[in-house]
Design a protein around this motif. Structure first.
Motif, PDB file in Angstrom:
ATOM      1  N   THR A  57       0.780  -1.147   0.018  1.00 24.18           N
ATOM      2  CA  THR A  57       0.108  -0.110  -0.081  1.00 24.18           C
ATOM      3  C   THR A  57       0.763   1.370   0.050  1.00 24.18           C
ATOM      4  OG1 THR A  57      -0.115  -0.008   2.343  1.00 24.18           O
ATOM      5  CG2 THR A  57      -1.805  -1.180   1.262  1.00 24.18           C
ATOM      6  N   SER A  58       0.306   2.268  -0.447  1.00 26.45           N
ATOM      7  CA  SER A  58       0.750   3.709  -0.311  1.00 26.45           C
ATOM      8  C   SER A  58      -0.140   4.660  -0.217  1.00 26.45           C
ATOM      9  CB  SER A  58       1.489   3.992  -1.674  1.00 26.45           C
ATOM     10  OG  SER A  58       0.714   3.928  -2.878  1.00 26.45           O
ATOM     11  N   TYR A  59       0.075   5.771   0.316  1.00 23.57           N
ATOM     12  CA  TYR A  59      -0.835   7.113   0.894  1.00 23.57           C
ATOM     13  C   TYR A  59      -0.263   8.231   0.487  1.00 23.57           C
ATOM     14  CZ  TYR A  59      -2.671   2.966   3.436  1.00 23.57           C
ATOM     15  OH  TYR A  59      -3.353   1.745   3.846  1.00 23.57           O
ATOM     16  N   ALA A  60      -1.131   9.176   0.214  1.00 22.07           N
ATOM     17  CA  ALA A  60      -0.863  10.636   0.022  1.00 22.07           C
ATOM     18  C   ALA A  60      -0.482  10.930   1.462  1.00 22.07           C
ATOM     19  CB  ALA A  60      -1.879  11.358  -0.349  1.00 22.07           C
ATOM     20  N   ASP A  61       0.280  11.894   1.727  1.00 16.42           N
ATOM     21  CA  ASP A  61       0.851  12.413   2.871  1.00 16.42           C
ATOM     22  C   ASP A  61      -0.097  13.106   3.704  1.00 16.42           C
ATOM     23  OD1 ASP A  61       4.088  13.806   1.606  1.00 16.42           O
ATOM     24  OD2 ASP A  61       3.671  11.959   2.287  1.00 16.42           O
ATOM     25  N   SER A  62      -1.280  13.578   3.141  1.00 10.13           N
ATOM     26  CA  SER A  62      -2.426  14.186   3.617  1.00 10.13           C
ATOM     27  C   SER A  62      -3.271  13.222   4.401  1.00 10.13           C
ATOM     28  CB  SER A  62      -3.301  15.069   2.847  1.00 10.13           C
ATOM     29  OG  SER A  62      -3.622  14.114   1.588  1.00 10.13           O
ATOM     30  N   VAL A  63      -3.192  11.970   4.232  1.00 10.09           N
ATOM     31  CA  VAL A  63      -4.080  10.755   4.525  1.00 10.09           C
ATOM     32  C   VAL A  63      -3.258   9.905   5.448  1.00 10.09           C
ATOM     33  CG1 VAL A  63      -5.737  11.280   2.833  1.00 10.09           C
ATOM     34  CG2 VAL A  63      -4.400   9.152   2.841  1.00 10.09           C
ATOM     35  N   LYS A  64      -1.828   9.962   5.364  1.00  9.49           N
ATOM     36  CA  LYS A  64      -1.075   8.848   6.198  1.00  9.49           C
ATOM     37  C   LYS A  64      -1.393   8.659   7.734  1.00  9.49           C
ATOM     38  CE  LYS A  64       2.945   8.678   2.952  1.00  9.49           C
ATOM     39  NZ  LYS A  64       4.412   8.935   3.063  1.00  9.49           N
ATOM     40  N   GLY A  65      -1.704   7.776   8.077  1.00  7.34           N
ATOM     41  CA  GLY A  65      -2.025   7.514   9.756  1.00  7.34           C
ATOM     42  C   GLY A  65      -3.576   7.505   9.847  1.00  7.34           C
ATOM     43  N   ARG A  66      -4.240   7.886   8.811  1.00  8.44           N
ATOM     44  CA  ARG A  66      -5.636   8.091   8.964  1.00  8.44           C
ATOM     45  C   ARG A  66      -6.565   7.037   8.130  1.00  8.44           C
ATOM     46  NH1 ARG A  66      -8.111  12.448   7.632  1.00  8.44           N
ATOM     47  NH2 ARG A  66      -6.748  13.279   6.102  1.00  8.44           N
ATOM     48  N   PHE A  67      -5.934   6.928   7.001  1.00  5.24           N
ATOM     49  CA  PHE A  67      -6.591   6.141   5.999  1.00  5.24           C
ATOM     50  C   PHE A  67      -5.829   4.867   5.666  1.00  5.24           C
ATOM     51  CE2 PHE A  67      -8.837   9.527   3.141  1.00  5.24           C
ATOM     52  CZ  PHE A  67      -9.561  10.101   4.264  1.00  5.24           C
ATOM     53  N   THR A  68      -6.781   3.761   5.504  1.00  2.86           N
ATOM     54  CA  THR A  68      -6.322   2.436   5.184  1.00  2.86           C
ATOM     55  C   THR A  68      -6.910   1.790   4.220  1.00  2.86           C
ATOM     56  OG1 THR A  68      -5.711   1.932   7.687  1.00  2.86           O
ATOM     57  CG2 THR A  68      -5.766   0.148   6.025  1.00  2.86           C
ATOM     58  N   VAL A  69      -6.249   1.373   3.068  1.00  2.00           N
ATOM     59  CA  VAL A  69      -6.743   0.587   1.804  1.00  2.00           C
ATOM     60  C   VAL A  69      -6.453  -0.748   2.033  1.00  2.00           C
ATOM     61  CG1 VAL A  69      -4.521   1.199   0.489  1.00  2.00           C
ATOM     62  CG2 VAL A  69      -6.692   0.801  -0.853  1.00  2.00           C
ATOM     63  N   SER A  70      -7.510  -1.491   1.522  1.00  2.68           N
ATOM     64  CA  SER A  70      -7.308  -2.945   1.626  1.00  2.68           C
ATOM     65  C   SER A  70      -8.049  -3.569   0.407  1.00  2.68           C
ATOM     66  CB  SER A  70      -7.866  -3.482   3.059  1.00  2.68           C
ATOM     67  OG  SER A  70      -9.295  -3.145   3.186  1.00  2.68           O
ATOM     68  N   ARG A  71      -7.955  -4.834   0.156  1.00  7.00           N
ATOM     69  CA  ARG A  71      -8.711  -5.483  -0.553  1.00  7.00           C
ATOM     70  C   ARG A  71      -8.839  -6.840  -0.262  1.00  7.00           C
ATOM     71  NH1 ARG A  71      -4.915  -5.103  -5.585  1.00  7.00           N
ATOM     72  NH2 ARG A  71      -6.536  -6.273  -6.637  1.00  7.00           N
ATOM     73  N   ASP A  72     -10.098  -7.281  -0.867  1.00 10.79           N
ATOM     74  CA  ASP A  72     -10.733  -8.664  -0.543  1.00 10.79           C
ATOM     75  C   ASP A  72     -11.104  -9.263  -2.054  1.00 10.79           C
ATOM     76  OD1 ASP A  72     -12.120 -11.144  -0.017  1.00 10.79           O
ATOM     77  OD2 ASP A  72     -13.011 -10.075   1.517  1.00 10.79           O
ATOM     78  N   ASN A  73      -9.872  -9.947  -2.593  1.00  6.70           N
ATOM     79  CA  ASN A  73     -10.018 -10.608  -3.969  1.00  6.70           C
ATOM     80  C   ASN A  73     -11.348 -11.316  -3.883  1.00  6.70           C
ATOM     81  OD1 ASN A  73      -7.955  -8.911  -4.743  1.00  6.70           O
ATOM     82  ND2 ASN A  73      -6.564 -10.334  -4.519  1.00  6.70           N
ATOM     83  N   ALA A  74     -11.398 -12.262  -2.972  1.00 11.79           N
ATOM     84  CA  ALA A  74     -12.564 -13.129  -3.250  1.00 11.79           C
ATOM     85  C   ALA A  74     -13.962 -12.548  -3.215  1.00 11.79           C
ATOM     86  CB  ALA A  74     -12.618 -14.122  -1.892  1.00 11.79           C
ATOM     87  N   LYS A  75     -14.124 -11.209  -2.860  1.00 11.08           N
ATOM     88  CA  LYS A  75     -15.362 -10.454  -2.805  1.00 11.08           C
ATOM     89  C   LYS A  75     -15.369  -9.499  -4.159  1.00 11.08           C
ATOM     90  CE  LYS A  75     -16.556 -10.715   1.853  1.00 11.08           C
ATOM     91  NZ  LYS A  75     -17.175  -9.926   3.224  1.00 11.08           N
ATOM     92  N   ASN A  76     -14.050  -9.565  -4.705  1.00 11.70           N
ATOM     93  CA  ASN A  76     -13.691  -8.589  -5.616  1.00 11.70           C
ATOM     94  C   ASN A  76     -14.116  -7.127  -5.533  1.00 11.70           C
ATOM     95  OD1 ASN A  76     -12.738  -9.198  -8.418  1.00 11.70           O
ATOM     96  ND2 ASN A  76     -14.727  -8.736  -9.456  1.00 11.70           N
ATOM     97  N   THR A  77     -13.560  -6.927  -4.205  1.00 12.69           N
ATOM     98  CA  THR A  77     -13.848  -5.557  -3.658  1.00 12.69           C
ATOM     99  C   THR A  77     -12.455  -4.790  -2.961  1.00 12.69           C
ATOM    100  OG1 THR A  77     -16.066  -6.166  -3.247  1.00 12.69           O
ATOM    101  CG2 THR A  77     -15.201  -4.222  -1.947  1.00 12.69           C
ATOM    102  N   VAL A  78     -12.343  -3.779  -3.202  1.00 12.55           N
ATOM    103  CA  VAL A  78     -11.362  -2.829  -2.476  1.00 12.55           C
ATOM    104  C   VAL A  78     -12.140  -1.832  -1.560  1.00 12.55           C
ATOM    105  CG1 VAL A  78      -9.521  -1.378  -2.960  1.00 12.55           C
ATOM    106  CG2 VAL A  78     -10.041  -3.051  -4.527  1.00 12.55           C
ATOM    107  N   TYR A  79     -11.240  -1.796  -0.482  1.00 10.51           N
ATOM    108  CA  TYR A  79     -12.007  -0.932   0.604  1.00 10.51           C
ATOM    109  C   TYR A  79     -10.920   0.384   1.020  1.00 10.51           C
ATOM    110  CZ  TYR A  79     -14.718  -5.021   1.243  1.00 10.51           C
ATOM    111  OH  TYR A  79     -15.274  -6.169   1.339  1.00 10.51           O
ATOM    112  N   LEU A  80     -11.688   1.611   1.319  1.00 16.64           N
ATOM    113  CA  LEU A  80     -11.016   2.546   1.982  1.00 16.64           C
ATOM    114  C   LEU A  80     -11.402   3.002   3.334  1.00 16.64           C
ATOM    115  CD1 LEU A  80      -8.306   4.613   1.454  1.00 16.64           C
ATOM    116  CD2 LEU A  80     -10.247   6.118   0.700  1.00 16.64           C
TER     117      LEU A  80
END
Length: 118
Positions: A57-80
């Motif tokens: 994962t990578s993040y913009a400096d403005s959201v580091k520590g506050r946002f988390t991106v993840s993925r669930d390939n079995a559900k074919n879904t990405v989350y923020l």
């Protein structure tokens, strides 16, 4: 046929949390890097977070520590997962499927509105 649909946006108070989802259809996103972008009125679309096929994962400096991106390939879904939200986070949030091969144009969702009140 390839479609990305964002959901989970809404109105939230500053300091609150919100979880966005990007549901893909017509393709299995396990083979693609994915990203979240946002665009505020009168501003350019900017990259917020991205996640590789392998889960890096990578993040913009403005959201580091506050946002988390993840993925669930079995559900074919990405989350923020967005926490400690600030008024400046107010924007339309878009998900993106990055092209894995040169003949693939990639994909964009239609966006979901996030509004953070102060």
């Amino acid at each position: 046929q390839v479609q990305l649909v964002e959901s989970g946006g809404g109105l939230v108070q500053a300091g609150g949390s919100l979880r966005l989802s990007c549901q893909a259809s017509g393709i299995m996103i396990g083979g693609n890097a994915m990203g979240w972008y946002r665009q505020a009125p009168g501003k350019q679309r900017e990259l917020v977070a991205s996640i590789s096929r392998g889960g890096s994962t990578s993040y913009a400096d403005s959201v580091k520590g506050r946002f988390t991106v993840s993925r669930d390939n079995a559900k074919n879904t990405v989350y923020l997962q967005m926490g400690s939200l600030k008024p400046e986070d107010t924007a339309v949030y878009f998900c993106r499927r990055y092209a894995a091969i040169v003949e693939d144009p990639g994909s964009w969702g239609q966006g979901t509105q996030v509004t953070v009140s102060s």
